[in-house]
Design an enzyme around this catalytic site. Structure first.
Site, short mmCIF file in Angstrom:
data_model
loop_
_atom_site.label_atom_id
_atom_site.label_comp_id
_atom_site.label_asym_id
_atom_site.label_seq_id
_atom_site.Cartn_x
_atom_site.Cartn_y
_atom_site.Cartn_z
N ASN A 12 0.85 -1.20 0.00
CA ASN A 12 0.00 0.00 0.00
C ASN A 12 0.89 1.24 0.00
O ASN A 12 1.46 1.59 1.02
CB ASN A 12 -0.89 -0.03 1.26
CG ASN A 12 -1.71 1.24 1.41
OD1 ASN A 12 -1.85 2.03 0.46
ND2 ASN A 12 -2.25 1.45 2.60
N TRP A 13 0.98 1.88 -1.16
CA TRP A 13 1.88 3.04 -1.29
C TRP A 13 1.32 4.29 -0.62
O TRP A 13 2.01 5.29 -0.48
CB TRP A 13 2.13 3.35 -2.76
CG TRP A 13 2.96 2.34 -3.49
CD1 TRP A 13 3.55 1.23 -2.97
CD2 TRP A 13 3.29 2.35 -4.89
NE1 TRP A 13 4.22 0.54 -3.96
CE2 TRP A 13 4.08 1.21 -5.14
CE3 TRP A 13 2.99 3.20 -5.94
CZ2 TRP A 13 4.58 0.91 -6.40
CZ3 TRP A 13 3.47 2.90 -7.21
CH2 TRP A 13 4.25 1.77 -7.43
N LYS A 14 0.04 4.27 -0.29
CA LYS A 14 -0.62 5.47 0.25
C LYS A 14 -0.41 6.64 -0.72
O LYS A 14 -0.33 6.41 -1.93
CB LYS A 14 -0.13 5.77 1.66
CG LYS A 14 -0.16 4.55 2.57
CD LYS A 14 -0.02 4.88 4.01
CE LYS A 14 0.15 3.60 4.81
NZ LYS A 14 -0.07 3.78 6.22
N HIS A 104 -9.58 0.90 4.80
CA HIS A 104 -8.28 1.08 5.48
C HIS A 104 -8.50 2.03 6.66
O HIS A 104 -9.33 2.95 6.57
CB HIS A 104 -7.25 1.66 4.50
CG HIS A 104 -5.87 1.70 5.07
ND1 HIS A 104 -5.46 2.69 5.93
CD2 HIS A 104 -4.81 0.86 4.93
CE1 HIS A 104 -4.20 2.45 6.28
NE2 HIS A 104 -3.79 1.35 5.70
N GLU A 106 -7.02 4.50 7.69
CA GLU A 106 -6.89 5.94 7.37
C GLU A 106 -8.15 6.46 6.68
O GLU A 106 -8.50 7.63 6.83
CB GLU A 106 -5.62 6.16 6.52
CG GLU A 106 -4.37 6.04 7.38
CD GLU A 106 -3.13 5.55 6.67
OE1 GLU A 106 -3.07 5.63 5.43
OE2 GLU A 106 -2.21 5.07 7.36
N GLU A 175 -5.44 -5.32 10.39
CA GLU A 175 -4.45 -4.27 10.65
C GLU A 175 -4.78 -3.58 11.98
O GLU A 175 -5.63 -2.68 12.01
CB GLU A 175 -4.49 -3.23 9.53
CG GLU A 175 -4.14 -3.78 8.17
CD GLU A 175 -3.50 -2.69 7.31
OE1 GLU A 175 -2.36 -2.89 6.88
OE2 GLU A 175 -4.13 -1.65 7.08
N GLY A 181 2.19 2.05 10.77
CA GLY A 181 3.12 3.17 10.64
C GLY A 181 3.79 3.57 11.94
O GLY A 181 4.40 4.63 12.04
N SER A 221 3.37 -2.36 10.36
CA SER A 221 4.82 -2.34 10.58
C SER A 221 5.51 -3.65 10.17
O SER A 221 6.45 -4.10 10.83
CB SER A 221 5.14 -1.98 12.04
OG SER A 221 4.67 -0.67 12.32
N GLY A 242 2.80 -1.11 4.35
CA GLY A 242 2.79 0.31 4.03
C GLY A 242 4.21 0.80 3.78
O GLY A 242 4.77 0.66 2.69
N GLY A 243 4.83 1.36 4.81
CA GLY A 243 6.14 1.99 4.69
C GLY A 243 7.18 1.17 3.95
O GLY A 243 7.87 1.66 3.05
C1 PEP Z 1 -0.75 0.14 6.02
O1 PEP Z 1 -0.79 1.31 5.73
O2 PEP Z 1 -1.66 -0.60 5.61
C2 PEP Z 1 0.34 -0.34 6.84
C3 PEP Z 1 0.27 -1.55 7.31
O3 PEP Z 1 1.38 0.52 7.06
P1 PEP Z 1 2.82 0.16 7.72
O4 PEP Z 1 3.30 -1.11 7.09
O5 PEP Z 1 3.69 1.33 7.40
O6 PEP Z 1 2.58 0.00 9.18
#
Ligand code: PEP
Length: 263
Positions: A12-14, A104, A106, A175, A181, A221, A242-243
């Site tokens: 997930n590049w956001k 998600h 967010e 999640e 994050g 994470s 994500g990251g």
């Molecule tokens: C996400 O945004 O779905 C996510 C899991 O982010 P991260 O891996 O950065 O925690």
């Protein structure tokens, strides 16, 4: 029941990477995986770019005949009409998107998306032949105060999948909001416990076969250093990243978790 759930590593590049950066990233990721001899039939990989990048990703995937999948980070619950700024699932399907994230955290927190909206979006995805990746998970406050924190995910799941038929393909991403994050990853045991509850809930809702086939991802994470232990859990079938999905080195290493030492 014998199942063969192909693990899915989803990036997930956001709101990162413009379309030129997306092309460069996808090419580099594909080369890296090819060099490593990656077999996409064994571990599926997909990226979730911003809307403005999807056409470019489609072009490079088609031109280079890449086996990398891609999806969108959101879709409208409506098919067309006066919904300024929204994007129809029909348009995403025409761009070759296979997946779409729904709910998600967010979107739930920053855009006030309720379970009712998520349910409508899941239905819109299915209507257009997209596979919804329904995101569920508890907040830190819920984890600390509830006797059964998994109940949050189970309730979100039941609401989101309320209209889905047993044969439809869906992916669930557990999640925990407190792990997204933050660098604070759930322990494998915590993640397994909730994912097992999710699978039981899918069984109650859609039947045993659907529960045996549904892929449940863990997200929060995930990094090259922790993915292998998470993937050892029986009810975890991949990761929503994500990251770490913004680095070719990290994301390819996560996709290649089976080659990590000791796995
Ligand atoms: C996400 O945004 O779905 C996510 C899991 O982010 P991260 O891996 O950065 O925690």
């Amino acid at each position: 029941m014998v199942t063969t759930r192909t693990p899915l590593m989803a990036g997930n590049w956001k709101m990162n990477f413009n379309h030129l950066q997306a092309i460069a990233f996808v090419q580099k990721l594909a080369w890296t995986l090819k060099d490593a001899g990656h077999d996409y039939e064994e571990v599926e990989a997909a990226v979730f770019p911003p809307f403005t990048d999807i056409r470019s990703v489609q072009t490079i995937v088609d031109a280079d005949k890449l086996k990398l999948g891609y999806g969108a980070q959101d879709l409208s619950q409506h098919d067309s009409g006066a919904y300024t700024g929204d994007v129809s699932g029909e348009f995403l399907a025409q761009l070759g998107a296979k997946y779409v994230l729904v709910g998600h955290s967010e979107r739930r927190t920053l855009h006030d998306e309720t379970d009712e909206v998520c349910r409508a979006k899941v239905n819109a995805a299915v209507r257009h032949g997209l596979v919804p990746v329904l995101c569920v998970g508890e907040s830190l406050e819920q984890r600390e105060s509830l006797e059964d924190p998994a109940s949050v995910s189970v309730e979100q799941l039941k609401a989101g999948l309320a209209d889905v038929q047993a044969g439809a393909e869906v992916v669930i991403a557990y999640e925990p909001v407190w792990a997204i994050g933050t660098g604070e990853v759930a322990t494998s045991e915590q993640a397994q416990e909730v994912c097992a509850s999710i699978r039981r809930a899918v069984s109650e809702l859609l039947g045993e076969e659907a529960a045996a086939n549904v892929r449940i991802l863990y997200g929060g994470s995930v990094k090259p250093g922790n993915v292998a232990s998470i993937m050892r859990e029986p009810d975890i079938d991949g990761a929503l990243v994500g990251g770490a999905s913004l680095s070719v080195e990290d994301f390819s290493s996560i996709i290649r978790y089976r080659s990590h030492v000791g796995v």
